[in-house]
Design a protein around this motif. Structure first.
Motif, mmCIF file in Angstrom:
data_model
loop_
_atom_site.group_PDB
_atom_site.id
_atom_site.type_symbol
_atom_site.label_atom_id
_atom_site.label_comp_id
_atom_site.label_asym_id
_atom_site.label_seq_id
_atom_site.Cartn_x
_atom_site.Cartn_y
_atom_site.Cartn_z
ATOM 1 N N SER A 59 0.845 -1.185 0.000
ATOM 2 C CA SER A 59 0.000 0.000 0.000
ATOM 3 C C SER A 59 0.886 1.242 0.000
ATOM 4 C CB SER A 59 -0.909 0.004 1.225
ATOM 5 O OG SER A 59 -1.667 1.180 1.274
ATOM 6 N N PRO A 60 0.614 2.203 -0.894
ATOM 7 C CA PRO A 60 1.471 3.387 -0.932
ATOM 8 C C PRO A 60 1.298 4.301 0.275
ATOM 9 C CG PRO A 60 -0.362 3.635 -2.447
ATOM 10 C CD PRO A 60 -0.428 2.228 -1.902
ATOM 11 N N THR A 61 0.214 4.141 1.013
ATOM 12 C CA THR A 61 -0.029 5.014 2.161
ATOM 13 C C THR A 61 0.411 4.398 3.485
ATOM 14 O OG1 THR A 61 -2.282 4.154 2.377
ATOM 15 C CG2 THR A 61 -1.981 6.125 1.008
ATOM 16 N N ALA A 62 1.022 3.226 3.427
ATOM 17 C CA ALA A 62 1.469 2.570 4.665
ATOM 18 C C ALA A 62 2.652 3.336 5.246
ATOM 19 C CB ALA A 62 1.866 1.129 4.385
ATOM 20 N N GLY A 63 2.601 3.553 6.526
ATOM 21 C CA GLY A 63 3.665 4.309 7.187
ATOM 22 C C GLY A 63 4.425 3.463 8.176
ATOM 23 N N ALA A 64 5.079 4.141 9.085
ATOM 24 C CA ALA A 64 5.901 3.470 10.086
ATOM 25 C C ALA A 64 5.058 2.659 11.060
ATOM 26 C CB ALA A 64 6.731 4.491 10.852
ATOM 27 N N TRP A 65 3.801 3.084 11.289
ATOM 28 C CA TRP A 65 2.944 2.352 12.227
ATOM 29 C C TRP A 65 2.617 0.959 11.702
ATOM 30 C CZ3 TRP A 65 3.030 3.587 16.956
ATOM 31 C CH2 TRP A 65 3.169 4.899 17.360
ATOM 32 N N ARG A 119 -2.320 -4.534 0.218
ATOM 33 C CA ARG A 119 -3.638 -4.521 -0.410
ATOM 34 C C ARG A 119 -3.752 -5.705 -1.353
ATOM 35 N NH1 ARG A 119 -4.949 1.725 -1.996
ATOM 36 N NH2 ARG A 119 -4.821 2.529 0.122
ATOM 37 N N VAL A 120 -4.947 -6.253 -1.448
ATOM 38 C CA VAL A 120 -5.224 -7.345 -2.371
ATOM 39 C C VAL A 120 -5.893 -6.734 -3.599
ATOM 40 C CG1 VAL A 120 -6.446 -9.513 -2.704
ATOM 41 C CG2 VAL A 120 -5.495 -8.960 -0.453
ATOM 42 N N VAL A 121 -5.294 -6.968 -4.771
ATOM 43 C CA VAL A 121 -5.809 -6.406 -6.019
ATOM 44 C C VAL A 121 -5.888 -7.505 -7.072
ATOM 45 C CG1 VAL A 121 -4.900 -4.090 -5.546
ATOM 46 C CG2 VAL A 121 -3.510 -5.716 -6.808
ATOM 47 N N PRO A 122 -6.717 -7.320 -8.110
ATOM 48 C CA PRO A 122 -6.749 -8.299 -9.202
ATOM 49 C C PRO A 122 -5.398 -8.374 -9.906
ATOM 50 C CG PRO A 122 -8.624 -6.808 -9.339
ATOM 51 C CD PRO A 122 -7.709 -6.268 -8.277
ATOM 52 N N THR A 123 -5.038 -9.552 -10.402
ATOM 53 C CA THR A 123 -3.735 -9.708 -11.050
ATOM 54 C C THR A 123 -3.645 -8.921 -12.352
ATOM 55 O OG1 THR A 123 -4.512 -11.753 -12.067
ATOM 56 C CG2 THR A 123 -3.173 -11.953 -10.084
ATOM 57 N N ASP A 124 -4.766 -8.638 -12.976
ATOM 58 C CA ASP A 124 -4.708 -7.853 -14.200
ATOM 59 C C ASP A 124 -4.579 -6.359 -13.911
ATOM 60 O OD1 ASP A 124 -7.249 -7.689 -13.173
ATOM 61 O OD2 ASP A 124 -8.266 -7.804 -15.111
ATOM 62 N N ARG A 125 -4.644 -5.961 -12.640
ATOM 63 C CA ARG A 125 -4.475 -4.561 -12.228
ATOM 64 C C ARG A 125 -3.519 -4.469 -11.038
ATOM 65 N NH1 ARG A 125 -9.549 -2.129 -10.573
ATOM 66 N NH2 ARG A 125 -8.318 -0.234 -10.602
ATOM 67 N N PRO A 126 -2.251 -4.887 -11.191
ATOM 68 C CA PRO A 126 -1.336 -4.886 -10.049
ATOM 69 C C PRO A 126 -0.984 -3.493 -9.536
ATOM 70 C CG PRO A 126 -0.143 -5.409 -12.053
ATOM 71 C CD PRO A 126 -1.612 -5.381 -12.399
ATOM 72 N N PHE A 127 -1.246 -2.455 -10.322
ATOM 73 C CA PHE A 127 -0.944 -1.094 -9.871
ATOM 74 C C PHE A 127 -2.192 -0.373 -9.376
ATOM 75 C CE2 PHE A 127 2.332 -2.134 -13.044
ATOM 76 C CZ PHE A 127 3.438 -2.048 -12.220
ATOM 77 N N ALA A 128 -3.253 -1.122 -9.109
ATOM 78 C CA ALA A 128 -4.498 -0.521 -8.640
ATOM 79 C C ALA A 128 -4.328 0.162 -7.288
ATOM 80 C CB ALA A 128 -5.596 -1.584 -8.562
ATOM 81 N N ALA A 129 -3.431 -0.350 -6.468
ATOM 82 C CA ALA A 129 -3.210 0.258 -5.146
ATOM 83 C C ALA A 129 -2.607 1.649 -5.269
ATOM 84 C CB ALA A 129 -2.294 -0.629 -4.305
ATOM 85 N N TYR A 130 -1.985 1.925 -6.410
ATOM 86 C CA TYR A 130 -1.347 3.218 -6.609
ATOM 87 C C TYR A 130 -2.228 4.199 -7.371
ATOM 88 C CZ TYR A 130 2.600 0.417 -5.243
ATOM 89 O OH TYR A 130 3.422 -0.422 -4.560
ATOM 90 N N GLY A 131 -3.488 3.833 -7.575
ATOM 91 C CA GLY A 131 -4.423 4.715 -8.263
ATOM 92 C C GLY A 131 -4.351 4.634 -9.776
ATOM 93 N N ALA A 132 -3.638 3.670 -10.324
ATOM 94 C CA ALA A 132 -3.515 3.538 -11.777
ATOM 95 C C ALA A 132 -4.571 2.610 -12.339
ATOM 96 C CB ALA A 132 -2.143 3.020 -12.142
#
Length: 132
Positions: A59-65, A119-132
């Motif tokens: 997840s691109p928004t995951a931080g130190a916590w 994050r769990v995303v479809p394999t045909d959209r592996p960049f879905a977590a990044y808003g693409a």
């Protein structure tokens, strides 16, 4: 093909593994402080129930916590869930049809150990977590 593998997975390993994640999620939600762990556990339970055709990305928004939480998770539940994946993978490797299922089971070990910040995303959209 993904549907066939998911149905076979569900019968041979998915239902039991998902049940383990659901139990861990319920226990975490009962203890109010660990609700984020419970939510992550329920998310991974859905992935453990029907894994083919989906993948796990950071997840691109995951931080130190999330890193701190993952350390706690490994000590409390992660190691037991990872052992469950290994124990269910071994009999799957015995049969020819179970080899892809055993490989998928072993691929789920990293997310069972460190579920926060994923994050769990479809394999045909592996960049879905990044808003693409």
């Amino acid at each position: 093909m993904k549907t066939l593998l998911n149905v076979i997975w569900l019968v041979l390993a998915g239902a039991w593994l998902a049940l383990g994640y659901v139990v861990a999620g319920i226990v975490c939600c009962l203890l109010v402080v660990t609700i984020p762990f419970g939510i992550a556990s329920f998310r991974i339970a859905g992935y453990a129930l029907w894994p083919f055709g989906r993948t796990v990305v950071d997840s691109p928004t995951a931080g130190a916590w999330s890193t701190v939480g993952n350390v706690i998770w490994v000590l409390v539940a992660g190691i037991w869930l990872a052992i469950g994946h290994v124990v269910t993978a071994i009999p799957l490797f015995v049969s020819i049809i179970g080899i892809p299922l055993g490989i998928a089971n072993l691929k789920m070990i990293p997310v069972s150990l460190l579920p926060l910040g994923k994050r769990v995303v479809p394999t045909d959209r592996p960049f879905a977590a990044y808003g693409a």
